[in-house]
Structure formats: C-alpha cells, structure tokens
Design a protein around this motif. Structure first.
Motif, short mmCIF file in Angstrom:
data_model
loop_
_atom_site.label_atom_id
_atom_site.label_comp_id
_atom_site.label_asym_id
_atom_site.label_seq_id
_atom_site.Cartn_x
_atom_site.Cartn_y
_atom_site.Cartn_z
N GLY A 168 2.16 5.67 -7.45
CA GLY A 168 0.94 5.78 -8.22
C GLY A 168 0.55 4.50 -8.93
O GLY A 168 0.04 4.55 -10.05
N ARG A 193 -1.27 0.39 -8.73
CA ARG A 193 -2.26 -0.41 -8.01
C ARG A 193 -1.52 -1.34 -7.05
O ARG A 193 -0.39 -1.75 -7.30
N GLN A 194 -2.16 -1.70 -5.97
CA GLN A 194 -1.52 -2.53 -4.95
C GLN A 194 -1.17 -3.92 -5.49
O GLN A 194 -0.13 -4.48 -5.14
N GLY A 224 0.82 -1.22 0.00
CA GLY A 224 0.00 0.00 0.00
C GLY A 224 0.85 1.26 0.00
O GLY A 224 0.57 2.22 -0.72
N LEU A 225 1.91 1.26 0.81
CA LEU A 225 2.81 2.41 0.88
C LEU A 225 3.48 2.66 -0.47
O LEU A 225 3.48 3.80 -0.98
N HIS A 226 4.04 1.62 -1.06
CA HIS A 226 4.74 1.79 -2.33
C HIS A 226 3.76 2.08 -3.47
O HIS A 226 4.12 2.79 -4.42
N ALA A 227 2.57 1.53 -3.40
CA ALA A 227 1.57 1.84 -4.43
C ALA A 227 1.22 3.32 -4.41
O ALA A 227 1.11 3.97 -5.45
N ARG A 228 1.04 3.88 -3.21
CA ARG A 228 0.75 5.32 -3.10
C ARG A 228 1.96 6.16 -3.53
O ARG A 228 1.79 7.20 -4.17
N MET A 229 3.16 5.72 -3.20
CA MET A 229 4.36 6.49 -3.53
C MET A 229 4.56 6.60 -5.05
O MET A 229 4.96 7.65 -5.55
N THR A 271 2.08 -3.67 -7.41
CA THR A 271 3.20 -3.53 -6.50
C THR A 271 3.55 -4.87 -5.87
O THR A 271 4.73 -5.22 -5.75
#
Length: 79
Positions: free
Chosen positions: A44, A46-47, A37-42, A50
C-alpha cells in the motif's frame, strides 16, 4: 581456527555477499517498474517510496558487507 582459515572464510563471505548484492541490483534495475509496482501494491505504498526503499536497502547492504566482511578480510590479509 588458524589465521589462514579465518582469512579464507572472510574472503569467501565477501565474494558471496557481493554476488548477492550485484544480483539484487541487477534485478531491481532490470525489473524496476515491475518490482516497485508489485511491492507498492502489496504494501500500500507509492511506487516512488518503494523505489527509494529499494535503493536505501542496497546502500545499507553494501555498507554492511564492507564493515562485516571486506574490512575483516583486508585486516587478516595484511597481518
């Protein structure tokens, strides 16, 4: 460099890289949803993408360890 020195070098290199691989796998599996989730947000993404990237990275790292550390150590040990 002697044969014994090279054998020890590749042996310890294999041990260190395998420890890093096990630690990385434990962190990714243990904190999977949080880390993806963290890397997906960083970045842009999808989880799911990632998570797949993490697994691909682990597989590629394991293959590189086998090719560049384990196999040379085995070859030097056999000699």
């Amino acid at each position: 460099m002697t044969l014994a020195t090279l054998t020890a070098f590749f042996g310890w290199m294999t041990v260190i890289h395998m420890a890093i691989l096990v630690l990385a796998a434990a962190v990714i599996y243990g904190l999977g949803d949080w880390a993806t989730g963290l890397h997906a947000r960083m970045f842009g993404l999808r989880q799911e993408v990632t998570r797949e990237t993490f697994y691909n990275w682990l597989a590629a790292y394991k293959l590189l360890i086998f090719v560049f550390a384990l196999v040379p150590w085995l070859a030097l040990t056999i000699m």
